[in-house]
Design a protein around this motif. Structure first.
Motif: not given
Length: 377
Positions: A269-275, A300-309
């Motif tokens: 387990x590890x929490x990261x914000x994904x860029x 545990x991935x924290x994705x911002x509103x602007x992610x993926x493409x």
């Protein structure tokens, strides 16, 4: 490569209408922008991060258009190069302009007239003296003890890893060992030519690409640790007359090793914000492999509103930190805020993006380092 037209996670893709055809030559695009409603402006991370109207996409095109008539000046070429290559403006462009291609062509045109970007002269001198843009190729080569010269899989470290972030290369080699994958190591003495191209040095880029291609005899798969290298090999090498091998980005490579059960990891387990790097997702279309890898790692991935493409730029692409360090830092700081850093550590899959986000105050690790942490001991 992932199919991003359907079946992806919500929030990682956007369906778009096909734009009107753009002019064939990148520099011819510059005349089109004066006739549009400037919908690209709010999409540009450089304009948004710096607050400078002069570097909005349509203004970059206007600068290129004027310089092609009146000649290049040091200030105008810096404006023309104030593009990170993220491609966000293309989503809003009604004319189908590909600004990164126009910007790179403008840099080369200015360089051909003797007007160089910051850092270009020093890089050209280094390439002429050593055959590499990396200041200390021997230092980068020190981490390649597991090199198998005749292996059919090659790891292209890229300049960012070779020069600044060798821990990513070390992690890649640890993954290859754990998977039983013999690899040929292309470290500081091999460059795909991307940095030279981004600084407008067309001849140096061509020479570096040719030298790198000459090292790939017998290579079936070229694994790039930087998405920028993958873009260069896939898109620019054929234009330069170099044979482009099968290319896998680092996340596609690891995803394949996990799918084939050649690589085993112990989830932790590890929490990261994904860029999501712009070049990886928006340019190369790789969206799902990194998410499958993160899921296998138990992250545990924290994705911002602007992610993926729809991701937003770190400011680290297309040599922008060399061209305008202050502007690049502003773009990085804006993205760091969106990611919720430094309160949450950030993970990404691009060494250039990692370096940029660190400049904005984030703690950043490459996804390969997360994988290496979870290899069986």
């Amino acid at each position: 490569m992932s199919d991003v037209s359907g079946g992806a996670r919500p929030g990682t893709t956007t369906r778009r209408a096909a734009p009107a055809p753009a002019p064939d030559h990148p520099l011819a695009q510059s005349a089109v922008c004066s006739r549009c409603p400037k919908l690209c402006r709010p999409a540009c991370p450089v304009q948004r991060g710096t607050g400078r109207e002069a570097v909005a996409p349509w203004r970059i095109s206007a600068t290129v258009r004027d310089a092609l008539v009146s000649g290049w000046e040091p200030d105008s070429v810096v404006v023309a190069a104030s593009c990170t290559g993220c491609g966000a403006c293309a989503d809003a462009c009604l004319a189908g302009i590909v600004l990164p291609a126009e910007s790179r062509a403008a840099r080369a045109d200015a360089s051909a007239t003797g007007v160089l970007l910051p850092g270009a002269a020093a890089l050209a001198e280094r390439v002429a003296a050593t055959g590499s843009p990396v200041p200390d190729p021997a230092r980068a080569a020190a981490v390649t003890a597991d090199d198998v010269p005749d292996a059919s899989v090659a790891l292209l470290f890229g300049c960012a890893v070779a020069d600044h972030d060798q821990a990513v290369g070390t992690a890649a080699l640890a993954i290859a060992r754990a998977a039983g994958e013999p690899v040929r190591c292309l470290a500081g003495d091999v460059c795909c030519g991307a940095v030279a191209l981004d600084l407008g040095l067309a001849e140096e880029a061509d020479a570096l690409a040719a030298a790198a291609a000459g090292r790939l005899a017998g290579v079936d798969v070229l694994v790039t640790l930087s998405p920028g290298c993958a873009r260069m090999v896939r898109e620019e090498w054929p234009r330069l007359g170099q044979a482009a091998p099968n290319v896998a980005t680092s996340v596609e490579w690891v995803d394949g090793l996990l799918a084939d059960r050649r690589l085993q990891v112990t989830p932790a387990a590890e929490t990261v914000a994904w860029h999501d790097p712009c070049t990886l997702t928006r340019v190369l279309g790789v969206v799902e492999p990194q998410r499958r890898v993160l899921a296998a790692l138990g992250v545990d991935v924290r994705e911002p509103a602007a992610t993926g493409v729809d991701t937003r730029c770190s400011g680290g692409g297309a040599a922008y930190p060399i061209v305008d360090p202050v502007g690049a830092a502003a773009v990085a700081a804006a993205r760091v805020r969106e990611l919720g850093a430094p309160a949450v550590p950030v993970a990404t899959a691009c060494p250039e993006a990692a370096r940029a986000l660190r400049s904005g105050g984030a703690e950043v690790r490459d996804i390969l380092e997360l994988v290496a942490d979870r290899l069986p001991s």
